[in-house]
Design an enzyme around this catalytic site. Structure first.
Site, PDB file in Angstrom:
ATOM      1  N   ASP A 223      -8.281  -7.158   1.712  1.00 11.65           N
ATOM      2  CA  ASP A 223      -7.018  -7.172   2.234  1.00 11.65           C
ATOM      3  C   ASP A 223      -7.538  -6.727   3.839  1.00 11.65           C
ATOM      4  O   ASP A 223      -8.688  -5.734   3.803  1.00 11.65           O
ATOM      5  CB  ASP A 223      -5.523  -6.787   2.041  1.00 11.65           C
ATOM      6  CG  ASP A 223      -5.880  -5.284   2.859  1.00 11.65           C
ATOM      7  OD1 ASP A 223      -4.986  -4.907   3.839  1.00 11.65           O
ATOM      8  OD2 ASP A 223      -6.691  -4.127   1.781  1.00 11.65           O
TER       9      ASP A 223
ATOM     10  N   HIS B 223      -4.958 -20.527  11.378  1.00  6.43           N
ATOM     11  CA  HIS B 223      -6.527 -21.076  11.147  1.00  6.43           C
ATOM     12  C   HIS B 223      -7.279 -20.721  11.111  1.00  6.43           C
ATOM     13  O   HIS B 223      -7.900 -20.495   9.889  1.00  6.43           O
ATOM     14  CB  HIS B 223      -6.689 -21.739  12.914  1.00  6.43           C
ATOM     15  CG  HIS B 223      -8.440 -22.102  12.329  1.00  6.43           C
ATOM     16  ND1 HIS B 223      -8.884 -22.924  12.148  1.00  6.43           N
ATOM     17  CD2 HIS B 223      -9.483 -20.694  12.805  1.00  6.43           C
ATOM     18  CE1 HIS B 223     -11.033 -22.370  11.835  1.00  6.43           C
ATOM     19  NE2 HIS B 223     -10.750 -21.973  12.397  1.00  6.43           N
TER      20      HIS B 223
ATOM     21  N   CYS C  24      -5.974 -27.475  14.144  1.00  7.12           N
ATOM     22  CA  CYS C  24      -6.799 -27.946  13.550  1.00  7.12           C
ATOM     23  C   CYS C  24      -6.918 -29.671  13.522  1.00  7.12           C
ATOM     24  O   CYS C  24      -7.849 -30.474  13.913  1.00  7.12           O
ATOM     25  CB  CYS C  24      -8.395 -27.868  12.775  1.00  7.12           C
ATOM     26  SG  CYS C  24      -9.392 -26.649  13.097  1.00  7.12           S
TER      27      CYS C  24
ATOM     28  N   ASP D  92       0.681  -1.059  -0.195  1.00  7.18           N
ATOM     29  CA  ASP D  92       0.035   0.038   0.093  1.00  7.18           C
ATOM     30  C   ASP D  92       1.017   1.430  -0.277  1.00  7.18           C
ATOM     31  O   ASP D  92       2.071   1.381   0.772  1.00  7.18           O
ATOM     32  CB  ASP D  92      -0.732  -0.116   1.167  1.00  7.18           C
ATOM     33  CG  ASP D  92      -0.181   0.046   2.874  1.00  7.18           C
ATOM     34  OD1 ASP D  92       0.679   0.455   2.492  1.00  7.18           O
ATOM     35  OD2 ASP D  92      -0.816   0.141   3.269  1.00  7.18           O
TER      36      ASP D  92
ATOM     37  N   CYS E 215      -6.724 -27.602   8.630  1.00 10.65           N
ATOM     38  CA  CYS E 215      -4.873 -26.504   8.918  1.00 10.65           C
ATOM     39  C   CYS E 215      -4.800 -27.403   9.862  1.00 10.65           C
ATOM     40  O   CYS E 215      -5.059 -28.487  10.619  1.00 10.65           O
ATOM     41  CB  CYS E 215      -5.557 -25.362   9.509  1.00 10.65           C
ATOM     42  SG  CYS E 215      -6.698 -25.095  11.120  1.00 10.65           S
TER      43      CYS E 215
ATOM     44  N   CYS F 236     -12.569 -28.294   9.584  1.00 15.42           N
ATOM     45  CA  CYS F 236     -11.243 -27.671   8.797  1.00 15.42           C
ATOM     46  C   CYS F 236      -9.880 -28.390   9.319  1.00 15.42           C
ATOM     47  O   CYS F 236      -9.889 -29.276  10.548  1.00 15.42           O
ATOM     48  CB  CYS F 236     -10.943 -26.334  10.055  1.00 15.42           C
ATOM     49  SG  CYS F 236      -9.700 -25.624   9.928  1.00 15.42           S
TER      50      CYS F 236
END
Length: 376
Positions: free
Chosen positions: A268, A337, A311, A95, A308, A306
């Site tokens: 974002d 996560h 998890c 940015d 991930c 999930c």
């Protein structure tokens, strides 16, 4: 010469404005719609680049304001640019630093030339202009860089907002005039506050300047969500379909779904990493505040659906324990996560667009999601 950044439209939803596409950059191609994890100071907090790649992050964002102050763009350039400095070989967006500068309030002064401000670190006097912001981002070496703009606060009257928009447009042209790198793409930023006619005018004039992509700025700054969606609707009507569209600073699942439905490609926000550091997990139904007592004996994963790392390997009870005793590993697991959840959430929306089932996805999600914390 082929532009450094190009957008490829793959499919549009016939019932909404949602679209699936691809953005091509010098450091790889990524599918859209996409959520970009925020690496403010050349790192996504608590995360290694390899972990971000494993969860499918195709692009991350870094912050010009912070890197301008520390360690300085010259050092990053000496290191070979942000990609080498932070060991990330996929796309990067920086940015312009405008939002952070304008958030300083009384610590900054705006003129036609640029913004004089006091560093939040040591109070020293600094100056950013469209030229300096653009050259700084060129030195940082990001694939996508942003024009320097003024982010109007909410609320703001019409006169101030109109003058600010005109300044942003003049600054956008100065950024474009400064841009010399053939390996980077400069995006313009649509401002105009909460005034439809200003949003339309700003969008049309930026399109006339012919940027490779366009961001919608100045939203999610305290206004009601319905007003934000109204501004998005009117703005996107005036942005070209063959260019990338980026909604800045938005990262809650409800806003992502609404943005995708309206035709946004890129998002974002620090939200998923920030709430992780506050002990909160994101799920398809809402937020789980992991320090709450109901999770003390809860040996299920954060989300049983999930896959991930957190998890697959750890329980709510364990993560609650880590959060309560301020162990950094707990915050790391929640960050993994939350980012995995949002990246996967965007993938599911893309799949729904490609499968002609986005309206069903949208209605099913919005019927079950609540922004308030859950107690399951």
């Amino acid at each position: 010469m082929k532009p450094a950044i190009t957008y490829e439209l793959i499919k549009e939803c016939p019932h909404t404005h949602a679209r699936a596409g691809r953005i091509h950059t010098p450091h790889g191609t990524f599918d859209t719609p996409i959520f970009m994890p925020v690496g403010t100071q050349a790192t996504v907090k608590t995360m290694a680049p390899e972990e971000l790649k494993a969860m499918g992050a195709g692009i991350i964002l870094s912050n010009t304001y912070h890197l301008f102050l520390r360690p300085g763009a010259a050092l990053v350039k000496e290191a070979g640019g942000l990609h080498k400095f932070m060991n990330w070989d996929r796309a990067i967006l920086t940015d312009s630093g405008g939002f952070q500068v304008f958030s300083l309030g009384d610590l900054r002064k705006i003129t036609e030339e640029g913004v004089t401000f006091r560093s939040h670190i040591d109070g020293s006097k600094k100056f950013l202009s469209p030229e300096i912001a653009t050259k700084t981002q060129m030195d940082l070496g990001a694939d996508i860089i942003m024009a320097f703009d003024e982010c109007v606060p909410y609320p703001a009257d019409f006169k101030y907002t109109h003058e600010s928009m005109e300044l942003t447009l003049r600054w956008a042209q100065r950024c474009k005039d400064t841009m010399t790198s053939p390996n980077q793409g400069l995006f313009g930023i649509v401002q105009g506050g909460m005034y439809k006619d200003l949003r339309i005018e700003c969008a049309n004039r930026l399109v006339d300047m012919d940027f490779p992509g366009y961001a919608v700025g100045g939203l999610s700054v305290g206004e009601p969500k319905e007003l934000m969606y109204d501004m998005l609707d009117i703005t996107l009507e005036h942005l070209p379909k063959n260019k990338a569209r980026y909604l800045m600073g938005v990262g809650t699942p409800d806003c992502l779904a609404e943005g995708v439905m309206r035709g946004i490609d890129m998002f974002d926000c620090v939200y998923p990493t920030r709430v992780a550091r506050n002990g909160t997990a994101m799920t398809w139904n809402g937020r789980l505040v992991m320090k709450n007592a109901q999770y003390e004996h809860d040996f299920r994963p954060i989300d049983e659906n999930c896959d991930c790392y957190a998890c697959r390997n750890y329980s709510r009870a364990y993560i609650r324990h880590l959060v309560r005793v301020n162990e950094i590993f707990g915050l790391h697991l929640l960050t993994i996560h939350n980012l995995h959840f949002l990246i996967n959430f965007m993938k599911k929306m893309r799949e729904a667009i490609l499968n002609d089932s986005f309206p069903e996805f949208y209605h099913r999600f919005t019927a079950n999601f609540s922004f308030n914390a859950k107690s399951e």
